[in-house]
Scaffold this active site. Structure first.
Site, PDB file in Angstrom:
ATOM      1  N   SER A 124      -9.609  33.023 -33.440  1.00  0.00           N
ATOM      2  CA  SER A 124      -8.888  31.770 -33.290  1.00  0.00           C
ATOM      3  C   SER A 124      -8.934  31.301 -31.844  1.00  0.00           C
ATOM      4  O   SER A 124      -8.975  32.118 -30.909  1.00  0.00           O
ATOM      5  CB  SER A 124      -7.431  32.023 -33.691  1.00  0.00           C
ATOM      6  OG  SER A 124      -6.633  30.950 -33.302  1.00  0.00           O
ATOM      7  N   TYR A 149       1.102  37.177 -33.839  1.00  0.00           N
ATOM      8  CA  TYR A 149      -0.092  36.799 -34.608  1.00  0.00           C
ATOM      9  C   TYR A 149      -1.297  36.651 -33.677  1.00  0.00           C
ATOM     10  O   TYR A 149      -2.370  37.197 -33.923  1.00  0.00           O
ATOM     11  CB  TYR A 149       0.150  35.485 -35.377  1.00  0.00           C
ATOM     12  CG  TYR A 149      -1.131  34.829 -35.813  1.00  0.00           C
ATOM     13  CD1 TYR A 149      -1.876  35.342 -36.868  1.00  0.00           C
ATOM     14  CD2 TYR A 149      -1.646  33.712 -35.135  1.00  0.00           C
ATOM     15  CE1 TYR A 149      -3.080  34.763 -37.245  1.00  0.00           C
ATOM     16  CE2 TYR A 149      -2.839  33.127 -35.509  1.00  0.00           C
ATOM     17  CZ  TYR A 149      -3.556  33.656 -36.558  1.00  0.00           C
ATOM     18  OH  TYR A 149      -4.753  33.085 -36.919  1.00  0.00           O
ATOM     19  N   LYS A 153      -5.187  38.776 -33.159  1.00  0.00           N
ATOM     20  CA  LYS A 153      -6.554  38.245 -33.023  1.00  0.00           C
ATOM     21  C   LYS A 153      -7.169  38.731 -31.712  1.00  0.00           C
ATOM     22  O   LYS A 153      -8.320  39.144 -31.653  1.00  0.00           O
ATOM     23  CB  LYS A 153      -6.543  36.709 -33.059  1.00  0.00           C
ATOM     24  CG  LYS A 153      -6.105  36.122 -34.377  1.00  0.00           C
ATOM     25  CD  LYS A 153      -7.080  36.475 -35.490  1.00  0.00           C
ATOM     26  CE  LYS A 153      -6.606  36.009 -36.842  1.00  0.00           C
ATOM     27  NZ  LYS A 153      -7.370  36.573 -37.958  1.00  0.00           N
TER      28      LYS A 153
END
Ligand code: NAD
Ligand code: UFG
Length: 336
Positions: A124, A149, A153
């Protein structure tokens, strides 16, 4: 040989499965259906006229993974499976680290034990943190992330890089997505958020259909052309096609590569609201609210590396994205 798509029943996964099947690839889908409905795969079958082989399995289920790799001839894994709600991750960090990191470590170990060493990973733009320069190139360097979150990543990119450095038989492509919106032209598959949406476009479509009263615009005092946050919205079908191109690339034994998948165009919150209104002829009432914690002012890509090396570039514009998101919402007012 087949491609294993983890999280293939989800938003980006289901669109990618359509494009892979249309490109003639053999596909196996794994999903635990935590954030997806089996209906999405039925719709994929309806769109493509092909059958989808499906395993309802969790990526933390080691035996389930081993059985799958023993039964199927998998060449490459496209790894979408994961939890993705930024706000929720702040309240449930353990769940995010367990699902995303333990899950991916379990998947990697099962893969290598079965001699499968090709992975395309859903990363992302969040890993860039607050970018110093826009448009953002892949060599910009990772920044400080503001939520668990995003850290999953960030860490998974590092883990996959270290796995590749230790064993050069691996091929790893890290795809950094910008902001996927839109839906398949058929209106059969699209984004199906649980509860009140966190992301901008599903919020807009739910206001348009009358489920939500008005949009809250998070801040109008950013240093942008109209004061609202600027992002790089990309049509989910373009993103899906990017994965087909990455599959072609990984067959060349690429080693480790990173690609931004975005349009390179920065669009503000109010630009998107107005584009939606004129594309669909619907007024979107909104109120200006305080900034949302953790948001950056501006984030858009330089996607020229993907164009140069994958032969990929986004084809759809904001009007297409607005029309297609709205078509899916209208055809599926209660989701799947
Ligand atoms: P999604 O929630 O629609 O899809 C993820 C899928 O993974 C779901 O179908 C879910 O049921 C499944 N899943 C979750 N945990 C699992 C587990 N432990 N085992 C098996 N299946 C599991 O989300 P999406 O928008 O399609 O995102 C796909 C990937 O792309 C995610 O990794 C996400 O973090 C990443 N990503 C998404 C965006 C975005 O804005 N949508 C942006 C950047 C990156
Ligand atoms: N926004 C609003 N009101 C809303 C929702 C969003 O004004 O109700 C604004 C945000 O403040 C931001 C923009 O709309 O300026 C986009 O917000 P989103 O929540 O749609 O998307 P983000 O850019 O915050 O994050 C998304 C995904 C992340 C992913 C990132 C990649 O949620 O998982 O894109 O760029 F990492």
């Amino acid at each position: 040989m087949s491609i294993l798509v983890t999280g293939g029943a989800g938003f980006i996964g289901s669109h990618t499965v359509v494009e892979l099947l249309n490109a003639g690839e053999d596909v196996v889908v794994l999903d635990n259906l935590y954030n997806a409905s089996p209906e999405s795969l039925k719709r994929v079958e309806e769109i493509t006229g092909k059958t989808v082989k499906f395993y309802e399995t969790d990526i933390r289920d080691r035996k389930g993974l081993d059985d799958l790799f023993a039964n199927e001839k998998i060449e490459t894994v496209i790894h979408f499976a994961g939890l993705k709600a930024v706000g929720e991750s702040v309240y449930k960090p353990w769940e995010y680290y367990d699902n995303n990191i333990t899950g991916t470590l379990t998947l990697i170990d099962s893969m290598r034990n079965h001699g499968v060493k090709n992975m395309i990973f859903s990363s992302s733009a969040t890993v860039y943190g607050d970018p110093k320069v826009v448009p953002i190139t892949e060599d910009a360097g990772k920044g400080n992330v503001t939520n668990p979150y995003g850290w999953t990543k960030w860490m998974l990119e590092q883990i996959l890089t270290d796995i590749y450095n230790a064993d050069k038989e691996w091929n790893v492509i890290l795809l950094r997505y910008f902001n996927p919106i839109g839906a398949h032209k058929s209106g059969l598959i699209g984004e199906n958020p649980n509860g009140v949406p966190n992301n901008l476009m599903p919020y807009i479509t739910q206001v348009a259909i009358g489920k939500l009263k008005e949009l809250g615009v998070f801040g109008d005092d950013y240093p942008t052309h109209d004061g609202t946050g600027v992002r790089d919205y990309i049509h989910v079908v373009d993103l899906a096609v990017g994965h087909v191109k990455a599959i072609e690339k990984i067959k060349e034994n690429v080693g480790l590569e990173i690609y931004n998948l975005g349009t390179g165009v920065g669009v503000s919150v109010l630009d998107l609201v107005h584009a939606f209104e004129s594309a669909n002829g619907i007024k979107i009432p909104y109120v200006i609210k305080a900034r949302r914690e953790g948001d950056v002012a501006t984030c858009y890509s330089d996607a020229s590396k993907a164009k140069r090396e994958l032969g990929w570039e986004a084809k759809y514009n904001i009007e297409d994205m607005c029309k297609d998101s709205w078509r899916f919402q209208q055809k599926n007012p209660e989701g799947y």
